[in-house]
Scaffold this active site. Structure first.
Site, PDB file in Angstrom:
ATOM      1  N   GLU A  83      44.267  30.078  43.052  1.00 20.71           N
ATOM      2  CA  GLU A  83      45.246  30.779  44.264  1.00 20.71           C
ATOM      3  C   GLU A  83      44.043  31.063  45.060  1.00 20.71           C
ATOM      4  O   GLU A  83      43.856  32.068  45.983  1.00 20.71           O
ATOM      5  CB  GLU A  83      45.584  32.075  43.763  1.00 20.71           C
ATOM      6  N   HIS A  98      46.058  39.690  41.778  1.00 23.23           N
ATOM      7  CA  HIS A  98      47.280  39.047  41.911  1.00 23.23           C
ATOM      8  C   HIS A  98      47.713  39.279  40.294  1.00 23.23           C
ATOM      9  O   HIS A  98      46.916  38.808  39.495  1.00 23.23           O
ATOM     10  CB  HIS A  98      47.136  37.519  42.211  1.00 23.23           C
ATOM     11  N   HIS A 126      51.302  39.553  37.375  1.00 22.20           N
ATOM     12  CA  HIS A 126      52.816  38.860  37.006  1.00 22.20           C
ATOM     13  C   HIS A 126      53.506  40.205  36.249  1.00 22.20           C
ATOM     14  O   HIS A 126      53.848  40.041  35.141  1.00 22.20           O
ATOM     15  CB  HIS A 126      52.813  37.824  36.188  1.00 22.20           C
ATOM     16  N   HIS A 179      57.452  35.267  41.341  1.00 23.53           N
ATOM     17  CA  HIS A 179      56.093  35.049  40.739  1.00 23.53           C
ATOM     18  C   HIS A 179      55.585  36.224  40.372  1.00 23.53           C
ATOM     19  O   HIS A 179      54.899  36.233  39.160  1.00 23.53           O
ATOM     20  CB  HIS A 179      55.617  34.084  41.800  1.00 23.53           C
TER      21      HIS A 179
END
Ligand code: 13P
Ligand code: ZN
Length: 269
Positions: free
Chosen positions: A119, A142, A144, A214
């Site tokens: 990413e 980031h 999840h 996501h």
């Protein structure tokens, strides 16, 4: 093997914080396998000796030119590396990279040639955007979070600010400590430039952005604060689910009560 962190307490402190947060992400159950990534702008901790170090990788294309990243240095989680391993051995599961003069490549400098996260285009585009608008933010996370991602499988929650208000209305902390709410962007291919561009657009209005089905991206001054905002939103989601699973619709903090919090805590929105 010597580490770049030796005799550099400020840099070591940044990496220790990254490792601590990586451990929380694993403990929370938000980091299956290699799920999630972290980058931190460490330019302020880079001394002349570090600047003179030779790269240990070739120049790797970012995929775009990011002019505000001129002279910048980052710690990046490695692609395919596990958060639970980053927690114990950060310099084996992440690396320090510098942006090359042309602002469209990066080189790995230390400790090992660990290739940055898939990413990276989103992370570096976000850092470029933040510097460009004069923000003090240095950390991009980031992850999840199971509860928040589950909510994005309900189209009703994807409408603008529906989730922000729902999560804010569960507990005052979320209104106070995630005051710009949760932006939502439609599903896009992981690692893509489209995902990066859509994220930047939402960061104009929000500090935490959901990548539909996501995960979330959170930006802040430091990695702890970036984690705290996601943790707070997740707490609200847990309260919502707990009430629902006890068989009732939660009453919610009213709009008036939320506005009272806005005034009392001088919130931006
Ligand atoms: P990386 O292992 O490349 O960081 O990918 C994890 C992820 O969450 C992709 O969205
Ligand atoms: Zn992901």
């Amino acid at each position: 093997m010597n580490s770049i962190l030796e005799n550099r307490p400020l840099l070591a402190e940044q990496i220790t914080d990254v490792a601590e947060v990586a451990g929380y992400l694993w403990q929370k159950g938000w980091a299956e396998r290699n799920g999630g990534n972290i980058t931190v702008n460490i330019t302020a901790c880079v001394d002349d000796e570090i600047k003179s170090l030779k790269a240990i990788s070739e120049a790797i294309p970012v995929g775009r030119t990011l002019p505000f990243l001129k002279g910048c240095w980052f710690f990046c989680k490695g692609t395919n590396k596990r958060m639970r391993d980053l927690a114990r051995r950060p310099m084996e599961n992440g690396a320090i990279v510098r942006i090359t003069e042309d602002c469209s490549h990066y080189e790995i400098v230390a400790d090992r040639p660990v290739k940055p996260t898939s990413e990276i285009i989103s992370h570096l585009s976000i850092h470029n955007y933040l510097i460009g608008k004069g923000s003090s933010y240095k950390a991009v996370l980031h992850t999840h979070p199971t509860d928040l991602v589950a909510m994005t499988h309900n189209p009703a929650f994807l409408q603008k600010d529906v989730l922000s208000y729902l999560l804010w209305s569960m507990i005052p902390e979320t209104r106070a400590f995630c005051p710009r709410g949760l932006g939502i962007i439609p599903y896009s291919l992981p690692g893509s430039g489209e995902l990066a561009d859509a994220t930047i657009r939402e960061l104009d209005e929000y500090d935490v952005v959901m990548w539909e089905k996501h995960g979330v991206v959170s930006v802040s001054d430091n990695i702890m604060e970036a984690f705290d905002m996601v943790d707070t939103l997740s707490k609200s989601a847990q309260i919502y689910f707990t009430a629902k699973s006890m068989g009732f619709e939660p009453e919610r903090i009213s709009r008036e009560q939320m506005n009272e919090l806005k005034t009392a805590f001088h919130l931006p929105k």
